[in-house]
Structures are given as structure tokens and as C-alpha cells.
Design a protein around this motif. Structure first.
Motif, PDB file in Angstrom:
ATOM      1  N   ASN A  35      17.986  -3.658  -4.047  1.00 30.33           N
ATOM      2  CA  ASN A  35      17.447  -4.109  -5.327  1.00 30.33           C
ATOM      3  C   ASN A  35      16.148  -3.417  -5.743  1.00 30.33           C
ATOM      4  OD1 ASN A  35      18.691  -5.546  -7.290  1.00 30.33           O
ATOM      5  ND2 ASN A  35      17.675  -7.488  -6.815  1.00 30.33           N
ATOM      6  N   LEU A  36      15.880  -2.246  -5.194  1.00 26.63           N
ATOM      7  CA  LEU A  36      14.766  -1.443  -5.699  1.00 26.63           C
ATOM      8  C   LEU A  36      15.152  -0.933  -7.080  1.00 26.63           C
ATOM      9  CD1 LEU A  36      13.718   0.594  -2.560  1.00 26.63           C
ATOM     10  CD2 LEU A  36      12.264  -0.967  -3.830  1.00 26.63           C
ATOM     11  N   LYS A  37      14.177  -0.826  -7.971  1.00 34.75           N
ATOM     12  CA  LYS A  37      14.448  -0.433  -9.351  1.00 34.75           C
ATOM     13  C   LYS A  37      13.537   0.720  -9.773  1.00 34.75           C
ATOM     14  CE  LYS A  37      17.034  -4.173 -10.177  1.00 34.75           C
ATOM     15  NZ  LYS A  37      18.443  -4.045  -9.984  1.00 34.75           N
ATOM     16  N   THR A  38      14.028   1.497 -10.738  1.00 41.83           N
ATOM     17  CA  THR A  38      13.161   2.522 -11.316  1.00 41.83           C
ATOM     18  C   THR A  38      11.980   1.812 -11.980  1.00 41.83           C
ATOM     19  OG1 THR A  38      14.420   2.538 -13.376  1.00 41.83           O
ATOM     20  CG2 THR A  38      15.021   4.183 -11.728  1.00 41.83           C
ATOM     21  N   GLY A  39      10.837   2.468 -11.922  1.00 38.99           N
ATOM     22  CA  GLY A  39       9.621   1.899 -12.497  1.00 38.99           C
ATOM     23  C   GLY A  39       8.775   1.134 -11.498  1.00 38.99           C
ATOM     24  N   PHE A  40       9.362   0.726 -10.369  1.00 40.65           N
ATOM     25  CA  PHE A  40       8.559   0.063  -9.339  1.00 40.65           C
ATOM     26  C   PHE A  40       7.541   1.074  -8.803  1.00 40.65           C
ATOM     27  CE2 PHE A  40      11.633  -3.456  -7.628  1.00 40.65           C
ATOM     28  CZ  PHE A  40      11.723  -4.004  -8.897  1.00 40.65           C
ATOM     29  N   VAL A  41       6.342   0.605  -8.503  1.00 46.75           N
ATOM     30  CA  VAL A  41       5.273   1.458  -7.984  1.00 46.75           C
ATOM     31  C   VAL A  41       5.140   1.223  -6.484  1.00 46.75           C
ATOM     32  CG1 VAL A  41       2.807   1.994  -8.095  1.00 46.75           C
ATOM     33  CG2 VAL A  41       4.045   1.393 -10.192  1.00 46.75           C
ATOM     34  N   ILE A  42       5.282   2.282  -5.707  1.00 41.20           N
ATOM     35  CA  ILE A  42       5.159   2.176  -4.251  1.00 41.20           C
ATOM     36  C   ILE A  42       3.684   2.100  -3.882  1.00 41.20           C
ATOM     37  CG2 ILE A  42       5.590   3.317  -2.033  1.00 41.20           C
ATOM     38  CD1 ILE A  42       8.027   4.648  -3.378  1.00 41.20           C
ATOM     39  N   LYS A  43       3.322   1.050  -3.156  1.00 39.00           N
ATOM     40  CA  LYS A  43       1.939   0.866  -2.711  1.00 39.00           C
ATOM     41  C   LYS A  43       1.779   1.173  -1.221  1.00 39.00           C
ATOM     42  CE  LYS A  43      -0.678  -0.269  -5.488  1.00 39.00           C
ATOM     43  NZ  LYS A  43      -1.354   0.651  -6.421  1.00 39.00           N
ATOM     44  N   LYS A  44       2.791   0.797  -0.421  1.00 40.41           N
ATOM     45  CA  LYS A  44       2.728   1.029   1.026  1.00 40.41           C
ATOM     46  C   LYS A  44       4.095   1.431   1.553  1.00 40.41           C
ATOM     47  CE  LYS A  44      -0.952  -2.245   2.202  1.00 40.41           C
ATOM     48  NZ  LYS A  44      -1.306  -3.419   3.035  1.00 40.41           N
ATOM     49  N   VAL A  45       4.069   2.272   2.586  1.00 38.50           N
ATOM     50  CA  VAL A  45       5.271   2.658   3.320  1.00 38.50           C
ATOM     51  C   VAL A  45       5.001   2.352   4.789  1.00 38.50           C
ATOM     52  CG1 VAL A  45       6.811   4.557   3.952  1.00 38.50           C
ATOM     53  CG2 VAL A  45       5.770   4.527   1.670  1.00 38.50           C
ATOM     54  N   ASP A  46       5.803   1.458   5.349  1.00 36.02           N
ATOM     55  CA  ASP A  46       5.625   1.034   6.745  1.00 36.02           C
ATOM     56  C   ASP A  46       4.187   0.631   7.047  1.00 36.02           C
ATOM     57  OD1 ASP A  46       8.297   1.182   7.499  1.00 36.02           O
ATOM     58  OD2 ASP A  46       8.159   3.300   8.048  1.00 36.02           O
ATOM     59  N   GLY A  47       3.597  -0.119   6.127  1.00 32.22           N
ATOM     60  CA  GLY A  47       2.257  -0.660   6.342  1.00 32.22           C
ATOM     61  C   GLY A  47       1.116   0.276   5.999  1.00 32.22           C
ATOM     62  N   LYS A  48       1.402   1.537   5.711  1.00 34.70           N
ATOM     63  CA  LYS A  48       0.347   2.498   5.347  1.00 34.70           C
ATOM     64  C   LYS A  48       0.294   2.634   3.831  1.00 34.70           C
ATOM     65  CE  LYS A  48       0.331   5.527   9.362  1.00 34.70           C
ATOM     66  NZ  LYS A  48       0.408   6.910   9.806  1.00 34.70           N
ATOM     67  N   THR A  49      -0.919   2.604   3.284  1.00 37.20           N
ATOM     68  CA  THR A  49      -1.045   2.789   1.842  1.00 37.20           C
ATOM     69  C   THR A  49      -0.682   4.227   1.487  1.00 37.20           C
ATOM     70  OG1 THR A  49      -3.354   3.496   1.909  1.00 37.20           O
ATOM     71  CG2 THR A  49      -2.939   1.104   1.713  1.00 37.20           C
ATOM     72  N   VAL A  50      -0.309   4.417   0.245  1.00 40.86           N
ATOM     73  CA  VAL A  50       0.014   5.763  -0.233  1.00 40.86           C
ATOM     74  C   VAL A  50      -1.193   6.681  -0.020  1.00 40.86           C
ATOM     75  CG1 VAL A  50       0.545   7.114  -2.308  1.00 40.86           C
ATOM     76  CG2 VAL A  50       1.776   4.988  -1.855  1.00 40.86           C
ATOM     77  N   SER A  51      -2.397   6.173  -0.258  1.00 39.11           N
ATOM     78  CA  SER A  51      -3.613   6.981  -0.039  1.00 39.11           C
ATOM     79  C   SER A  51      -3.742   7.424   1.408  1.00 39.11           C
ATOM     80  CB  SER A  51      -4.865   6.187  -0.426  1.00 39.11           C
ATOM     81  OG  SER A  51      -4.826   5.851  -1.775  1.00 39.11           O
ATOM     82  N   GLU A  52      -3.453   6.524   2.342  1.00 41.86           N
ATOM     83  CA  GLU A  52      -3.508   6.880   3.768  1.00 41.86           C
ATOM     84  C   GLU A  52      -2.494   7.970   4.091  1.00 41.86           C
ATOM     85  OE1 GLU A  52      -4.552   3.137   6.512  1.00 41.86           O
ATOM     86  OE2 GLU A  52      -2.949   2.716   5.065  1.00 41.86           O
ATOM     87  N   ILE A  53      -1.281   7.835   3.560  1.00 38.71           N
ATOM     88  CA  ILE A  53      -0.224   8.802   3.826  1.00 38.71           C
ATOM     89  C   ILE A  53      -0.615  10.177   3.289  1.00 38.71           C
ATOM     90  CG2 ILE A  53       2.162   9.433   3.256  1.00 38.71           C
ATOM     91  CD1 ILE A  53       2.693   6.332   3.204  1.00 38.71           C
TER      92      ILE A  53
END
Length: 108
Positions: A29-47
């Protein structure tokens, strides 16, 4: 493995720009337009921090930076087929939601 999404950086935010039909992302149920904030607990900035440090030495244009950021984030989302990735996103109503998505074999 992959989950069947494309990511675009818009205003320095990682936005899901495409969800492939019959993909693990669509089934979760992921949708276009959703903003990813974290991947596996790491923020996008950290990644992206290591990439940012390397890119600081060069005078890249904004579109080129976005391309590198998109690729780096796609690598973070991808992994071994059958393994799961945990995504924290902001939905269309700007509310945080968590998704656990199983990666599938790449169907390129």
C-alpha cells in the motif's frame, strides 16, 4: 531484490515517484507522493551524509546532485530478495506511517 518504487528528490525530499504494479510496494500500500523519511531506522540525511561529504568537493548542479541522491537511496532500499526493508514515510495527509516491505527478485 527490490520493492518496486522509483524515487525522485523534490525540494530536497525523497518522494516516491512511481509504484510498479504487482510489486511488493503496491501490495504493501505504498503510494506515489509519499515522502520517505527513514529506511531501516536511518534518516534519509544519515543515509546520504557520506555521499554529501564526497560531493562537497565538486560543484555539481542541483539536478546532478538529485540523481546521485536518488541512486544512493535506491541502493539503501534494495537488498537481498526475500529480506524486508522498513520505511517510515509521510503519507498524502502528511502523517507518518511505517511500512515493512519484502524485497522481491529484480525484474528489470
Amino acid at each position: 531484490g527490490e520493492i518496486g518504487i522509483d524515487i525522485q528528490f523534490i525540494d530536497k525530499q525523497a518522494v516516491i515517484s512511481k509504484v510498479s504494479s504487482n510489486s511488493p510496494a503496491e501490495k504493501s500500500n505504498l503510494k506515489t507522493g509519499f515522502v520517505i523519511k527513514k529506511v531501516d531506522g536511518k534518516t534519509v540525511s544519515e543515509i546520504l551524509s557520506i555521499l554529501e561529504a564526497k560531493m562537497a568537493r565538486y560543484n555539481y548542479t542541483e539536478p546532478k546532485k538529485n540523481l546521485y541522491w536518488e541512486r544512493a537511496l535506491m541502493v539503501a532500499v534494495s537488498g537481498k530478495a526475500g529480506s524486508a526493508v522498513n520505511l517510515e514515510v509521510l503519507d498524502a495527509a502528511n502523517k507518518p506511517q511505517n511500512f515493512r516491505v519484502l524485497r522481491a527478485a529484480y525484474e528489470g
